[in-house]
Write a protein that holds these residues in place. Structure first.
Motif, PDB file in Angstrom:
ATOM      1  N   ILE A   1       0.835  -1.198   0.000  1.00  0.00           N
ATOM      2  CA  ILE A   1       0.000   0.000   0.000  1.00  0.00           C
ATOM      3  C   ILE A   1       0.871   1.250   0.000  1.00  0.00           C
ATOM      4  O   ILE A   1       0.622   2.199  -0.760  1.00  0.00           O
ATOM      5  CB  ILE A   1      -0.962  -0.010   1.208  1.00  0.00           C
ATOM      6  CG1 ILE A   1      -2.058  -1.052   0.989  1.00  0.00           C
ATOM      7  CG2 ILE A   1      -1.570   1.373   1.441  1.00  0.00           C
ATOM      8  CD1 ILE A   1      -2.931  -1.300   2.201  1.00  0.00           C
ATOM      9  N   ALA A   2       1.898   1.275   0.829  1.00  0.00           N
ATOM     10  CA  ALA A   2       2.793   2.431   0.884  1.00  0.00           C
ATOM     11  C   ALA A   2       3.457   2.668  -0.467  1.00  0.00           C
ATOM     12  O   ALA A   2       3.546   3.807  -0.939  1.00  0.00           O
ATOM     13  CB  ALA A   2       3.842   2.231   1.977  1.00  0.00           C
TER      14      ALA A   2
ATOM     15  N   ASP B   1     -11.375   2.335   2.355  1.00  0.00           N
ATOM     16  CA  ASP B   1     -10.401   2.017   3.387  1.00  0.00           C
ATOM     17  C   ASP B   1      -9.888   0.592   3.227  1.00  0.00           C
ATOM     18  O   ASP B   1     -10.445  -0.207   2.472  1.00  0.00           O
ATOM     19  CB  ASP B   1     -11.055   2.149   4.772  1.00  0.00           C
ATOM     20  CG  ASP B   1     -11.495   3.571   5.059  1.00  0.00           C
ATOM     21  OD1 ASP B   1     -10.795   4.509   4.632  1.00  0.00           O
ATOM     22  OD2 ASP B   1     -12.545   3.739   5.719  1.00  0.00           O
TER      23      ASP B   1
ATOM     24  N   LYS C   1       0.801   4.026  -2.947  1.00  0.00           N
ATOM     25  CA  LYS C   1       0.474   5.419  -2.644  1.00  0.00           C
ATOM     26  C   LYS C   1       1.590   6.343  -3.102  1.00  0.00           C
ATOM     27  O   LYS C   1       1.333   7.410  -3.665  1.00  0.00           O
ATOM     28  CB  LYS C   1       0.189   5.600  -1.156  1.00  0.00           C
ATOM     29  CG  LYS C   1      -1.170   5.072  -0.751  1.00  0.00           C
ATOM     30  CD  LYS C   1      -1.487   5.351   0.702  1.00  0.00           C
ATOM     31  CE  LYS C   1      -2.905   4.878   1.025  1.00  0.00           C
ATOM     32  NZ  LYS C   1      -3.276   5.136   2.417  1.00  0.00           N
ATOM     33  N   ALA C   2       2.834   5.926  -2.891  1.00  0.00           N
ATOM     34  CA  ALA C   2       3.985   6.729  -3.325  1.00  0.00           C
ATOM     35  C   ALA C   2       4.013   6.880  -4.844  1.00  0.00           C
ATOM     36  O   ALA C   2       4.478   7.893  -5.365  1.00  0.00           O
ATOM     37  CB  ALA C   2       5.287   6.099  -2.828  1.00  0.00           C
TER      38      ALA C   2
ATOM     39  N   PRO D   1      -4.524   5.504  -7.436  1.00  0.00           N
ATOM     40  CA  PRO D   1      -5.752   5.834  -6.719  1.00  0.00           C
ATOM     41  C   PRO D   1      -6.318   4.638  -5.944  1.00  0.00           C
ATOM     42  O   PRO D   1      -6.352   3.529  -6.452  1.00  0.00           O
ATOM     43  CB  PRO D   1      -6.723   6.288  -7.804  1.00  0.00           C
ATOM     44  CG  PRO D   1      -6.123   5.887  -9.099  1.00  0.00           C
ATOM     45  CD  PRO D   1      -4.684   5.555  -8.883  1.00  0.00           C
ATOM     46  N   PHE D   2      -6.744   4.919  -4.706  1.00  0.00           N
ATOM     47  CA  PHE D   2      -7.364   3.912  -3.848  1.00  0.00           C
ATOM     48  C   PHE D   2      -8.851   4.175  -3.756  1.00  0.00           C
ATOM     49  O   PHE D   2      -9.309   5.307  -3.878  1.00  0.00           O
ATOM     50  CB  PHE D   2      -6.750   3.952  -2.441  1.00  0.00           C
ATOM     51  CG  PHE D   2      -5.429   3.259  -2.351  1.00  0.00           C
ATOM     52  CD1 PHE D   2      -5.318   2.033  -1.740  1.00  0.00           C
ATOM     53  CD2 PHE D   2      -4.287   3.841  -2.891  1.00  0.00           C
ATOM     54  CE1 PHE D   2      -4.098   1.380  -1.666  1.00  0.00           C
ATOM     55  CE2 PHE D   2      -3.070   3.203  -2.823  1.00  0.00           C
ATOM     56  CZ  PHE D   2      -2.969   1.968  -2.205  1.00  0.00           C
TER      57      PHE D   2
ATOM     58  N   GLY E   1       1.355   7.167  -6.605  1.00  0.00           N
ATOM     59  CA  GLY E   1       0.185   7.940  -7.004  1.00  0.00           C
ATOM     60  C   GLY E   1      -0.992   7.116  -7.484  1.00  0.00           C
ATOM     61  O   GLY E   1      -1.894   7.633  -8.143  1.00  0.00           O
TER      62      GLY E   1
ATOM     63  N   ILE F   1      -7.696  -0.695  -5.458  1.00  0.00           N
ATOM     64  CA  ILE F   1      -7.090   0.363  -6.264  1.00  0.00           C
ATOM     65  C   ILE F   1      -7.737   0.324  -7.645  1.00  0.00           C
ATOM     66  O   ILE F   1      -8.500  -0.603  -7.952  1.00  0.00           O
ATOM     67  CB  ILE F   1      -5.561   0.193  -6.382  1.00  0.00           C
ATOM     68  CG1 ILE F   1      -5.192  -1.115  -7.099  1.00  0.00           C
ATOM     69  CG2 ILE F   1      -4.912   0.248  -4.999  1.00  0.00           C
ATOM     70  CD1 ILE F   1      -3.721  -1.269  -7.421  1.00  0.00           C
TER      71      ILE F   1
END
Length: 114
Positions: free
Chosen positions: A74-75, A87, A78-79, A83-84, A81, A99
């Protein structure tokens, strides 16, 4: 009688953009190609394919990719970019995050609990 899963295929609108996402962002390795419009990836014991020529339009489905370390994945996403959607799901047997790929198709990043 169904005996196994042959493959999962996602329709895409831009094969080059989608290849970059699946290969560079998600780290899938190409298993085979059938011309410029059909790319197959090994995903454990299954085959995941993308194509821009299959007779249906994106987004049209969902797939779940198993990972060893959901939080690390996940990290990394996210890094990059990515999209998620929503939660992180925490269930008795697994954890998962949703995602989307460049065409808006949903992808589940999944980790089984021991």
């Amino acid at each position: 009688m169904i005996t196994d899963l042959a493959f999962v295929v996602y329709p895409v609108t831009d094969i080059a953009r989608s290849r970059a996402f699946y290969e560079q962002t998600l780290g899938l390795k190409v298993a085979d190609t059938f011309g410029p419009s059909w790319i197959e990836y090994e995903a454990g014991s299954a085959t995941f394919a993308i194509t821009d020529n299959f007779g249906f339009a994106a987004p049209a489905g969902s797939v779940a990719f198993e990972v060893d370390d959901l939080d690390s994945q996940i990290a990394s996403l996210k890094a990059a970019g990515v999209p998620f959607s929503g939660d992180i799901g925490d269930f008795p047997s697994c954890r998962m995050a949703l995602i989307t790929d460049p065409d808006g198709s949903t992808i589940c990043i999944h980790q089984r609990k021991s």
